[in-house]
Design a protein around this motif. Structure first.
Motif, PDB file in Angstrom:
ATOM      1  N   GLU A 161       0.839  -1.200   0.000  1.00  0.00           N
ATOM      2  CA  GLU A 161       0.000   0.000   0.000  1.00  0.00           C
ATOM      3  C   GLU A 161       0.877   1.254   0.000  1.00  0.00           C
ATOM      4  O   GLU A 161       2.066   1.201  -0.285  1.00  0.00           O
ATOM      5  CB  GLU A 161      -0.967  -0.018   1.198  1.00  0.00           C
ATOM      6  N   ASN A 162       0.255   2.393   0.324  1.00  0.00           N
ATOM      7  CA  ASN A 162       0.996   3.650   0.385  1.00  0.00           C
ATOM      8  C   ASN A 162       0.099   4.677   1.064  1.00  0.00           C
ATOM      9  O   ASN A 162      -1.068   4.819   0.692  1.00  0.00           O
ATOM     10  CB  ASN A 162       1.372   4.140  -1.018  1.00  0.00           C
ATOM     11  N   GLU A 163       0.648   5.335   2.068  1.00  0.00           N
ATOM     12  CA  GLU A 163      -0.105   6.388   2.764  1.00  0.00           C
ATOM     13  C   GLU A 163      -1.464   5.879   3.249  1.00  0.00           C
ATOM     14  O   GLU A 163      -2.498   6.536   3.095  1.00  0.00           O
ATOM     15  CB  GLU A 163      -0.261   7.610   1.850  1.00  0.00           C
ATOM     16  N   LEU A 164      -1.430   4.692   3.831  1.00  0.00           N
ATOM     17  CA  LEU A 164      -2.625   4.127   4.458  1.00  0.00           C
ATOM     18  C   LEU A 164      -2.494   4.374   5.959  1.00  0.00           C
ATOM     19  O   LEU A 164      -1.553   3.897   6.585  1.00  0.00           O
ATOM     20  CB  LEU A 164      -2.724   2.634   4.168  1.00  0.00           C
ATOM     21  N   TYR A 165      -3.434   5.125   6.509  1.00  0.00           N
ATOM     22  CA  TYR A 165      -3.223   5.685   7.843  1.00  0.00           C
ATOM     23  C   TYR A 165      -3.837   4.875   8.983  1.00  0.00           C
ATOM     24  O   TYR A 165      -3.305   4.871  10.093  1.00  0.00           O
ATOM     25  CB  TYR A 165      -3.766   7.116   7.883  1.00  0.00           C
ATOM     26  N   PHE A 231      16.656  20.952   9.272  1.00  0.00           N
ATOM     27  CA  PHE A 231      17.233  20.896  10.614  1.00  0.00           C
ATOM     28  C   PHE A 231      17.530  19.442  10.961  1.00  0.00           C
ATOM     29  O   PHE A 231      16.811  18.533  10.531  1.00  0.00           O
ATOM     30  CB  PHE A 231      16.249  21.459  11.656  1.00  0.00           C
ATOM     31  N   PHE A 232      18.581  19.215  11.740  1.00  0.00           N
ATOM     32  CA  PHE A 232      18.805  17.901  12.331  1.00  0.00           C
ATOM     33  C   PHE A 232      17.754  17.690  13.410  1.00  0.00           C
ATOM     34  O   PHE A 232      17.386  18.628  14.132  1.00  0.00           O
ATOM     35  CB  PHE A 232      20.213  17.805  12.917  1.00  0.00           C
ATOM     36  N   SER A 233      17.261  16.461  13.529  1.00  0.00           N
ATOM     37  CA  SER A 233      16.106  16.251  14.390  1.00  0.00           C
ATOM     38  C   SER A 233      16.000  14.780  14.769  1.00  0.00           C
ATOM     39  O   SER A 233      16.539  13.899  14.090  1.00  0.00           O
ATOM     40  CB  SER A 233      14.830  16.694  13.651  1.00  0.00           C
ATOM     41  N   GLU A 234      15.277  14.521  15.838  1.00  0.00           N
ATOM     42  CA  GLU A 234      14.920  13.156  16.218  1.00  0.00           C
ATOM     43  C   GLU A 234      13.524  12.794  15.726  1.00  0.00           C
ATOM     44  O   GLU A 234      13.029  11.709  16.001  1.00  0.00           O
ATOM     45  CB  GLU A 234      15.005  13.002  17.742  1.00  0.00           C
ATOM     46  N   GLU A 235      12.889  13.706  14.998  1.00  0.00           N
ATOM     47  CA  GLU A 235      11.554  13.495  14.454  1.00  0.00           C
ATOM     48  C   GLU A 235      11.656  12.997  13.020  1.00  0.00           C
ATOM     49  O   GLU A 235      12.320  13.619  12.187  1.00  0.00           O
ATOM     50  CB  GLU A 235      10.757  14.812  14.501  1.00  0.00           C
ATOM     51  N   TRP A 236      11.002  11.892  12.710  1.00  0.00           N
ATOM     52  CA  TRP A 236      11.092  11.301  11.383  1.00  0.00           C
ATOM     53  C   TRP A 236       9.791  11.408  10.594  1.00  0.00           C
ATOM     54  O   TRP A 236       9.801  11.307   9.370  1.00  0.00           O
ATOM     55  CB  TRP A 236      11.531   9.837  11.487  1.00  0.00           C
ATOM     56  N   ASP A 237       8.692  11.605  11.255  1.00  0.00           N
ATOM     57  CA  ASP A 237       7.408  11.700  10.559  1.00  0.00           C
ATOM     58  C   ASP A 237       7.296  13.044   9.845  1.00  0.00           C
ATOM     59  O   ASP A 237       7.698  14.076  10.382  1.00  0.00           O
ATOM     60  CB  ASP A 237       6.268  11.545  11.561  1.00  0.00           C
ATOM     61  N   ASP A 238       6.782  13.019   8.637  1.00  0.00           N
ATOM     62  CA  ASP A 238       6.454  14.245   7.906  1.00  0.00           C
ATOM     63  C   ASP A 238       4.943  14.270   7.740  1.00  0.00           C
ATOM     64  O   ASP A 238       4.400  13.612   6.848  1.00  0.00           O
ATOM     65  CB  ASP A 238       7.152  14.262   6.550  1.00  0.00           C
ATOM     66  N   PRO A 239       4.234  15.009   8.581  1.00  0.00           N
ATOM     67  CA  PRO A 239       2.769  14.986   8.521  1.00  0.00           C
ATOM     68  C   PRO A 239       2.207  15.662   7.284  1.00  0.00           C
ATOM     69  O   PRO A 239       1.011  15.549   7.009  1.00  0.00           O
ATOM     70  CB  PRO A 239       2.360  15.744   9.791  1.00  0.00           C
ATOM     71  N   GLY A 240       3.039  16.363   6.537  1.00  0.00           N
ATOM     72  CA  GLY A 240       2.537  17.085   5.371  1.00  0.00           C
ATOM     73  C   GLY A 240       2.386  16.233   4.135  1.00  0.00           C
ATOM     74  O   GLY A 240       1.574  16.551   3.249  1.00  0.00           O
ATOM     75  N   ILE A 241       3.149  15.118   4.019  1.00  0.00           N
ATOM     76  CA  ILE A 241       3.081  14.303   2.809  1.00  0.00           C
ATOM     77  C   ILE A 241       1.681  13.710   2.681  1.00  0.00           C
ATOM     78  O   ILE A 241       1.202  13.019   3.579  1.00  0.00           O
ATOM     79  CB  ILE A 241       4.131  13.182   2.823  1.00  0.00           C
ATOM     80  N   GLY A 242       1.037  13.972   1.573  1.00  0.00           N
ATOM     81  CA  GLY A 242      -0.286  13.408   1.329  1.00  0.00           C
ATOM     82  C   GLY A 242      -1.405  14.026   2.124  1.00  0.00           C
ATOM     83  O   GLY A 242      -2.547  13.550   2.063  1.00  0.00           O
ATOM     84  N   ALA A 243      -1.111  15.103   2.867  1.00  0.00           N
ATOM     85  CA  ALA A 243      -2.147  15.693   3.720  1.00  0.00           C
ATOM     86  C   ALA A 243      -3.298  16.259   2.900  1.00  0.00           C
ATOM     87  O   ALA A 243      -4.455  16.232   3.320  1.00  0.00           O
ATOM     88  CB  ALA A 243      -1.544  16.769   4.618  1.00  0.00           C
ATOM     89  N   ASP A 244      -2.979  16.787   1.704  1.00  0.00           N
ATOM     90  CA  ASP A 244      -4.051  17.352   0.889  1.00  0.00           C
ATOM     91  C   ASP A 244      -5.006  16.272   0.411  1.00  0.00           C
ATOM     92  O   ASP A 244      -6.226  16.449   0.410  1.00  0.00           O
ATOM     93  CB  ASP A 244      -3.469  18.121  -0.294  1.00  0.00           C
ATOM     94  N   LEU A 245      -4.462  15.109   0.018  1.00  0.00           N
ATOM     95  CA  LEU A 245      -5.326  14.016  -0.418  1.00  0.00           C
ATOM     96  C   LEU A 245      -6.136  13.467   0.743  1.00  0.00           C
ATOM     97  O   LEU A 245      -7.312  13.137   0.593  1.00  0.00           O
ATOM     98  CB  LEU A 245      -4.497  12.891  -1.031  1.00  0.00           C
ATOM     99  N   ARG A 246      -5.504  13.378   1.891  1.00  0.00           N
ATOM    100  CA  ARG A 246      -6.209  12.847   3.058  1.00  0.00           C
ATOM    101  C   ARG A 246      -7.399  13.720   3.406  1.00  0.00           C
ATOM    102  O   ARG A 246      -8.498  13.220   3.666  1.00  0.00           O
ATOM    103  CB  ARG A 246      -5.237  12.770   4.242  1.00  0.00           C
ATOM    104  N   ALA A 247      -7.197  15.032   3.376  1.00  0.00           N
ATOM    105  CA  ALA A 247      -8.282  15.952   3.704  1.00  0.00           C
ATOM    106  C   ALA A 247      -9.340  15.978   2.605  1.00  0.00           C
ATOM    107  O   ALA A 247     -10.541  16.006   2.875  1.00  0.00           O
ATOM    108  CB  ALA A 247      -7.723  17.348   3.935  1.00  0.00           C
ATOM    109  N   HIS A 248      -8.898  15.927   1.344  1.00  0.00           N
ATOM    110  CA  HIS A 248      -9.839  16.078   0.232  1.00  0.00           C
ATOM    111  C   HIS A 248     -10.654  14.813  -0.017  1.00  0.00           C
ATOM    112  O   HIS A 248     -11.861  14.868  -0.249  1.00  0.00           O
ATOM    113  CB  HIS A 248      -9.074  16.452  -1.034  1.00  0.00           C
TER     114      HIS A 248
END
Length: 752
Positions: A161-165, A231-248
């Motif tokens: 799959e892909n971007e299955l939440y 930035f260097f970070s300990e956060e790996w999730d990118d909540p923006g990827i696919g957000a428009d499709l998820r909302a729409h």
């Protein structure tokens, strides 16, 4: 997974890193879509990817490309997935298959054929009727790949799959169906961004990171989800990827970020290799924009570097693209999927290719050291995404040795030079401060500086130059360092060591190296000898590190070079090639003798005659979800200005590859060959490059170019450079600046 279930002969997964043949490793995967490329282009693209440091090929298997009509699945020509996997194996590239069945990839219905999309089932769930269709499709893939997956295969990963939440049980069922179809892989993966619920007992979560994207609104400022990746970070999730499709499409909201798993190393499958161009928003990431994100992920602890896209392509036919007509919020070009990737759709290399190539050479040489090293962030971290005054850096270390990663670059909001930089590292047995004096880190610096690096019995305490690769043998190694632009290369060794060669002493056991020419030094300790090659900053982007039958080789070339099927250096150039190879015995670069497979005429001007002026352009062609719609075919045919194109006949009769480069400005451009639209592009300020054979120019009788002007009031988001040009025009924008044919000379190493 990889250890007890679906074990693999080479690859093994731990909760901290991956192992290949029992040695820690950091794979580098790059996305390429076999179905978006002519089959005749596969081999060169794959060899170029390998020359760029890619070790694993990732590719979507788009259901809609294979089975547009139910029951009539095709696997011929450029849809021959088995042939593609075999070719990857022949080139010594591993493969990750992203089998969906929903894939997205800016494809119509997310990759579902229309007959699947229109079926009365609950898609992307465990609905029995839907699973029956998926089962038939997976069985067909399994049949095509019979004998090509398993413990001895180069298929090392399968993404489900892909971007299955919110369907973890569905991912489990998809894995069961895939395994029942005969598919097997050391690693089963699923995208985990957007707060996705991933069944970690069955799949490894993988992440992404884009520095810009087409999916935010046209007038939106640089989004925080993009900015965070600089930035260097300990956060790996990118909540923006696919957000428009998820909302729409579903009305779902962005979930809290997914935390990195304690069961798996941080792994990525979609780091920005470039960006697709939508009608309403048209980003154009530059080379360092791409490289900065990648460097940050390595420094933050990445155990797997995966890029989307690494090689662009072309949609195989009309109507297969994501569009508002198919229910999506964005209109994408009908054919163009160049993606501004490191390897463009025509095969042209973008500046990002050389920028990433340096990092991948580093991972190939030092990945076994780095993979087990955790990342440590400094005590003083940037206060937020607006902070342009705090240096961005991280340390990967085993407590004694390691690498300092520095990324002082971001797009859109340029960073100033950082003055008075010095690093203080609290290692297990010492506190190491370097360099001796404060230095200035120029804006644009992307670096990997070694700390307590042991090679050949010599310890390099620290250096203000990036580690690039290792040449030679275990007993006679050559460490290759890349000087940084406007930073003096300094090397520090323990007391009792000596350094011979063109370097001057600037402090106790610290030496400075002139950075204008390649310099080979010899460091000695009572335990051994280490040769050190320091490349000047101006030469680094010309450097290729190639794996050959004779070992790792260092080659200088401003144009593409790779290892051919016969093991020889092979490449293409505009005009005569200029290629050099470093000799570890002579300690200098030596000219590579070449023989021509074809000889091109270099650049030739193309005549374009305006045969119809544009008509008045409306400010909008409609919208969906507040986003501008692309003009229809009828609108372009009716309103665009039209040029008749006359190509020099001699330029199309050569044996080498030939590109048509179009420099233009406007809204939408289309190329018509004998009345058929064969290519299209949304303007973003970049050149439009087409491979002449691939678009059918070789035997064309009539070639026309349509340019639809960009209305002054049109609501489209452009890059800063493109918007400046738009602002310079009082009314609508339309221009054909220049057209050229570029004939490439193809060559191979002459060993006679």
């Amino acid at each position: 997974m990889s250890n007890t279930v679906d074990p693999h002969g080479r690859w093994r997964l731990t909760n901290q890193y991956l192992e290949c043949n029992g040695i820690p490793a950091i794979p580098v995967s790059g996305e390429i879509h076999y179905s978006r490329l002519p089959r005749t282009r596969w081999e060169e693209r794959l060899r170029l990817m390998k020359a760029g440091g890619i070790t694993v090929v990732a590719c979507y298997v788009f259901w809609i490309h294979h089975e547009q009509t139910e029951g009539q699945a095709r696997f011929d020509d450029n849809l021959d997935i088995a042939a593609f996997v075999r070719l990857c194996a022949a080139i010594d590239l591993d493969v990750v298959l992203r089998i969906g069945p929903w894939a997205h990839g800016e494809v119509r219905n997310g990759g579902f054929p229309d007959w699947v999309q229109d079926a009365d089932v609950d898609h992307r769930t465990n609905d029995a009727a839907y699973l029956a269709m998926v089962k038939r499709w997976f069985n067909r893939i399994g049949s095509e790949l019979q004998g090509l997956t398993g413990p001895d295969s180069n298929v090392i990963g399968i993404q489900l799959e892909n971007e299955l939440y919110d369907q973890p049980d569905h991912l489990r069922e998809l894995k069961r169906l895939a395994r029942a179809a005969g598919l097997s892989a050391a690693m089963w993966t699923a995208t985990a961004w957007g707060g996705a619920e991933v069944p970690e007992d069955e799949v490894m979560p993988v992440f992404g990171g884009y520095g810009d994207g087409f999916w935010v609104d046209a007038e939106a400022p640089w989004d925080p989800t993009f900015r965070a990746h600089y930035f260097f970070s300990e956060e790996w999730d990118d909540p923006g990827i696919g957000a428009d499709l998820r909302a729409h499409l579903s009305g779902g909201q962005i979930a809290p970020p997914t935390s990195i798993s304690a069961s798996y190393p941080p792994a990525t499958c979609e780091l920005t290799g470039g960006m697709a161009t939508a009608y309403q928003r048209r980003p154009w990431p530059k080379g360092k924009d791409v490289a900065a994100v990648a460097n940050n992920k390595i420094g933050s602890g990445s155990g797997w570097q995966g890029y989307y896209m690494f090689a662009g392509g072309t949609n195989p036919s009309d109507g297969l693209q994501e569009s508002q007509a198919s229910g999506y919020p964005n209109d994408l070009p009908v054919f163009d999927y160049d993606f501004h990737a490191p390897i463009g759709a025509s095969g042209r290399l973008a500046p990002s290719f050389s920028e990433l190539r340096k990092q991948h050479a580093f991972l190939a040489a030092f990945g076994s050291h780095i993979a087990p090293m955790p990342s440590t962030l400094p005590d003083r971290m940037p206060a937020g995404i607006e902070d342009s005054g705090t240096l961005r850096w991280a340390l990967r270390s085993d407590g004694d040795s390691g690498f300092v990663f520095i990324t002082w670059h971001q797009p859109h909001v340029p960073l100033p030079d950082y003055d008075e930089a010095q690093f203080r590292l609290a290692l297990a047995k010492e506190t190491l401060t370097f360099p001796l004096a404060l230095l200035t880190i120029p804006s644009g610096t992307i670096a990997r500086w070694p700390v307590n690096l042991d090679m050949g019995g010599v310890r390099l305490r620290w250096a203000t130059a990036s580690a690039m690769t290792l040449l030679g043998t275990d007993t006679a190694p050559v460490l290759v360092l890349a000087a940084e632009t406007s930073i003096e290369t300094q090397l520090c060794f323990p007391k009792g060591s000596t350094l011979n060669g063109p370097a001057r002493q600037v402090g106790a056991d610290v030496y400075a190296v002139d950075g204008t020419e390649p310099v080979t030094l010899t460091a000695k300790s009572r335990h051994g000898t280490l040769a050190i090659l320091v490349l000047p900053a101006a030469q680094v982007n010309q450097t290729w590190v190639l794996e050959t039958a004779d070992g790792r080789e260092l080659v200088l070339s401003t144009e593409p070079v790779w290892i051919g099927a016969d093991g020889r250096l092979t490449g293409r150039s505009i005009g005569l090639p200029s290629v050099q190879r470093y000799s570890t015995t002579a300690t200098r670069f030596e000219t590579v003798k070449t023989a021509f497979a074809s000889y091109g005429r270099s650049r030739q001007a193309v005549t374009a005659e305006l045969i119809r002026a544009a008509k008045t352009i409306p400010s909008s062609f409609g919208s969906l979800a507040g986003r501008a719609a692309a003009p229809t075919d009828h609108v372009i045919d009716d309103l665009a200005q039209v040029y008749q194109i006359y190509l020099p006949v001699a330029a199309l009769t050569g044996d080498g590859p030939t590109e048509l480069e179009i420099n233009w400005a406007g809204d939408v451009a289309r190329l018509l060959v004998d009345g058929q639209v064969v290519a299209d592009r949304f303007w973003d300020g970049s050149p439009w490059v087409l491979e002449t054979t691939d678009v059918g120019l070789l035997h064309a009788k009539d070639i026309q170019l349509q340019i639809l002007p960009l209305a002054k009031a049109a609501s489209v988001g452009l890059t800063l450079e493109a918007q400046r040009r738009r602002d310079m025009v009082a009314g609508d924008l339309a221009a054909l600046d220049k057209m050229e044919l570029l004939q490439w000379t193809t060559w191979a190493e002459d060993r006679s």
